[in-house]
Design an enzyme around this catalytic site. Structure first.
Site, PDB file in Angstrom:
ATOM      1  NE  ARG A  11     -10.216   1.972  -0.984  1.00  0.00           N
ATOM      2  CZ  ARG A  11     -10.249   1.885   0.335  1.00  0.00           C
ATOM      3  NH1 ARG A  11     -10.944   2.759   1.040  1.00  0.00           N
ATOM      4  NH2 ARG A  11      -9.585   0.936   0.960  1.00  0.00           N
ATOM      5  NE  ARG A  67      -3.871  -2.159   2.341  1.00  0.00           N
ATOM      6  CZ  ARG A  67      -5.040  -2.195   1.700  1.00  0.00           C
ATOM      7  NH1 ARG A  67      -5.420  -1.154   0.989  1.00  0.00           N
ATOM      8  NH2 ARG A  67      -5.824  -3.265   1.778  1.00  0.00           N
ATOM      9  CG  HIS A  83      -6.008   0.320  -3.008  1.00  0.00           C
ATOM     10  ND1 HIS A  83      -5.527  -0.953  -2.806  1.00  0.00           N
ATOM     11  CD2 HIS A  83      -7.189   0.379  -2.334  1.00  0.00           C
ATOM     12  CE1 HIS A  83      -6.377  -1.625  -2.046  1.00  0.00           C
ATOM     13  NE2 HIS A  83      -7.386  -0.844  -1.738  1.00  0.00           N
ATOM     14  CG  HIS A  95     -13.116  -0.265  -0.535  1.00  0.00           C
ATOM     15  ND1 HIS A  95     -12.146  -0.805   0.276  1.00  0.00           N
ATOM     16  CD2 HIS A  95     -14.039   0.302   0.298  1.00  0.00           C
ATOM     17  CE1 HIS A  95     -12.459  -0.578   1.546  1.00  0.00           C
ATOM     18  NE2 HIS A  95     -13.590   0.081   1.584  1.00  0.00           N
TER      19      HIS A  95
END
Length: 299
Positions: A112, A23, A118, A59
């Site tokens: 995101r 991440r 991400h 997501h």
């Protein structure tokens, strides 16, 4: 839709364990790409510090799964129209719904990436993986009539496969929870680390939801209420929707204690199972009973 969401999230978990995606919020702190400690400063938010691996985005994958099913289901009603005006309306509806679909997916992906959870390639992979899972379920009509035994077998398979995969790699000295220490180390605020973002927490939630759906659909309450004469009435459906939304809001106030990990997983499973069971069976049965009582009084 719950089937697609659960299976999609399960595949997302397996993909994350295989791909070992970092991440951004911790990667920029550990990479050797930036010389002389000139790494960029990424702003973090309360929802940034997810503890699982980053690829593909859960997501983005979940959003594309669910919205793909809804859009294709809506279009399946319009594709049967035969006259010219109806065909034109179908084309307009097709363009409108797919435009909405992609606007939502782009919004999810951008959000995101913006919160440093991400990388761009992770959200793009998530979107297309979700579409593939949803498309596969378009050709699996058997889930519409699945028995409780099928739900239980599916739950056991998903759990045993995921746990077995985890234990097998652990025996090979591969730690699939490698991302948790990184999240704890580089999160700007320790209070933003939540146990419900761990890989097994998501697995338990999804298995609970699928189990609750199976119990609800195969219960006598569902058969009496949703397959009876009241099920076609608009008033019955509106009351069920209103009562279900109110009940789900009450469930949101139920906070699961997280001081003991195994207790958290058990209670999370129970809560996740109770929600679809309530919406699918308990609420419709209560509404059905109230309407039947009111009809008897009028007669």
């Amino acid at each position: 839709m719950i089937w697609v969401a659960v299976i999609g999230d399960w595949f997302n978990l397996i993909f994350k364990w295989i791909l070992f995606g970092h991440r951004p919020y911790w990667w920029v702190q550990e990479t050797m790409i930036y010389p002389n400690q000139s790494s960029p400063c990424l702003e973090q938010f309360p929802i940034t510090c997810e503890t699982g691996p980053g690829s593909p985005s859960g997501h983005a994958m979940g959003s594309s799964c669910i919205w793909y099913v809804m859009v294709t289901a809506a279009l399946s009603y319009t594709v049967r129209w035969k006259d010219k005006s109806a065909v034109t309306l179908h084309r307009l509806t097709w363009s409108f719904l797919w435009s909405i679909f992609w606007i939502i997916q782009i919004s999810v992906c951008v959000s995101r990436v913006f919160i440093a959870t991400h990388f761009p390639h992770q959200v793009i992979l998530g979107v297309f993986a979700g579409i593939l899972v949803a498309e596969a379920f378009e050709h699996t009509p058997a889930i519409q009539t699945a028995s409780l035994r099928v739900y239980i077998k599916t739950n056991l398979f998903l759990f045993i496969f995921a746990l077995g995969f985890y234990l097998a790699l652990k025996l090979l000295d591969i730690d699939l929870l490698w991302s948790v220490p990184k999240a704890k180390k580089w999160c700007a605020n320790p209070d933003w680390i939540n146990i419900d973002t761990t890989p097994f927490a998501g697995l338990v939630r999804n298995l609970g939801a699928l189990f609750g759906l199976g119990l609800g659909i195969n219960s006598e309450m569902f058969i009496l209420s949703c397959k009876g004469k009241n099920s076609c009435k608009i008033s019955f459906r509106i009351l069920c929707i209103a009562a279900s939304l109110a009940t789900l809001q009450l469930y949101n106030f139920v906070k699961i204690p997280s001081h003991t990990e195994y207790l958290f997983y058990i209670l999370s499973f129970c809560k996740s199972a109770a929600m679809p069971l309530t919406v699918v069976a308990l609420v419709p049965y209560c509404v059905h009973s109230l309407m039947r009582t009111a009809e008897k009084k009028l007669n």
